[in-house]
Design an enzyme around this catalytic site. Structure first.
Site, mmCIF file in Angstrom:
data_model
loop_
_atom_site.group_PDB
_atom_site.id
_atom_site.type_symbol
_atom_site.label_atom_id
_atom_site.label_comp_id
_atom_site.label_asym_id
_atom_site.label_seq_id
_atom_site.Cartn_x
_atom_site.Cartn_y
_atom_site.Cartn_z
ATOM 1 N N HIS A 24 -0.905 -20.346 -7.957
ATOM 2 C CA HIS A 24 -0.558 -21.246 -8.661
ATOM 3 C C HIS A 24 -0.250 -22.817 -8.127
ATOM 4 C CE1 HIS A 24 -0.284 -21.269 -12.994
ATOM 5 N NE2 HIS A 24 1.030 -21.077 -13.386
ATOM 6 N N ASN A 73 5.377 -24.967 -16.141
ATOM 7 C CA ASN A 73 5.127 -25.014 -17.619
ATOM 8 C C ASN A 73 5.858 -26.268 -18.439
ATOM 9 O OD1 ASN A 73 7.645 -24.138 -17.396
ATOM 10 N ND2 ASN A 73 7.804 -22.426 -18.645
ATOM 11 N N ASP A 122 -5.203 -25.118 -10.822
ATOM 12 C CA ASP A 122 -5.725 -23.857 -10.453
ATOM 13 C C ASP A 122 -6.360 -23.298 -11.412
ATOM 14 O OD1 ASP A 122 -3.666 -21.633 -11.589
ATOM 15 O OD2 ASP A 122 -2.665 -23.622 -11.444
ATOM 16 N N ASN A 125 -0.662 -23.131 -18.615
ATOM 17 C CA ASN A 125 0.517 -23.730 -19.013
ATOM 18 C C ASN A 125 0.890 -25.146 -18.654
ATOM 19 O OD1 ASN A 125 0.932 -21.535 -20.700
ATOM 20 N ND2 ASN A 125 2.076 -20.226 -18.907
#
Length: 198
Positions: free
Chosen positions: A32, A79, A104, A125
């Site tokens: 991530h 997020n 990513d 997100n």
């Protein structure tokens, strides 16, 4: 050819390049954090350090293709990335078209890269929060492949897993290309970047 120059933060910023990721040593080199990894490579190419705290991020300024650019690594967690991005956009009055997001992508193999002029969040997100808080999906983005989720793995577990040594080497090579692509986009050559790297 990159133009290397450190500059003070000022209202003359005309582009923002954001690498998405999660802050903290526990997230280093996780899938991530591909955006963080790529923007660190870009900063290294430019001989600058992303080490000032501003706009809920680590930031620095530099010159790319004769434009003054803010490099950002949001420290809000993935997020909530939009909080950092929109704060910087509002301060410098930068339109979404001049904000390049490096992130990513689980639909691409490690080592693959895809450039988009604009579009939906694609289920990401961080991108979702940026689009939601800015009210726009007109952000150019550079997506870095992190590999498809294995069937037996939970999605959150997969994106927070670390790259293997071979995968990290591949991602680093892709990060070099992402840095070059960002320069092309800033110089007004997004079509060339897409033709070269998609």
């Amino acid at each position: 050819m990159f133009f290397k120059k450190k500059e003070p933060l000022s209202n003359s910023i005309s582009y923002i390049v954001v690498g998405l990721g999660n802050s903290g040593t526990q997230y280093e080199n996780t899938r991530h954090n591909a955006g963080f990894i790529a923007i660190d490579i870009l900063a290294e190419k430019l001989n600058v350090k992303i080490d000032r705290i501003k706009y809920k991020s680590l930031v620095t300024t530099c010159t790319i293709a004769n434009q003054k650019v803010l490099l950002m690594k949001p420290s809000t967690y993935m997020n909530l990335s939009g909080q950092a991005v929109t704060e910087a956009m509002n301060f410098y009055k930068i339109p979404p078209e001049n904000v390049i997001i490096i992130l990513d992508d689980i639909s691409l193999d490690v080592g693959k890269m895809r450039i988009r002029r604009k579009g939906s969040d694609g289920g990401h997100n961080g991108m979702k929060n940026i689009i939601y808080l800015s009210g726009s999906d007109m952000f150019p983005r550079i997506k870095l492949g992190i590999g498809h989720k294995p069937e037996n793995r939970d999605l959150a577990d997969w994106v927070l897993s670390r790259f293997t040594e071979d995968e990290y080497k591949l991602l680093s090579e892709t990060g070099e290309k992402a840095a070059d692509a960002a320069e092309l986009i800033i110089s007004g050559q997004i079509d060339k970047a897409m033709n070269l790297y998609n």
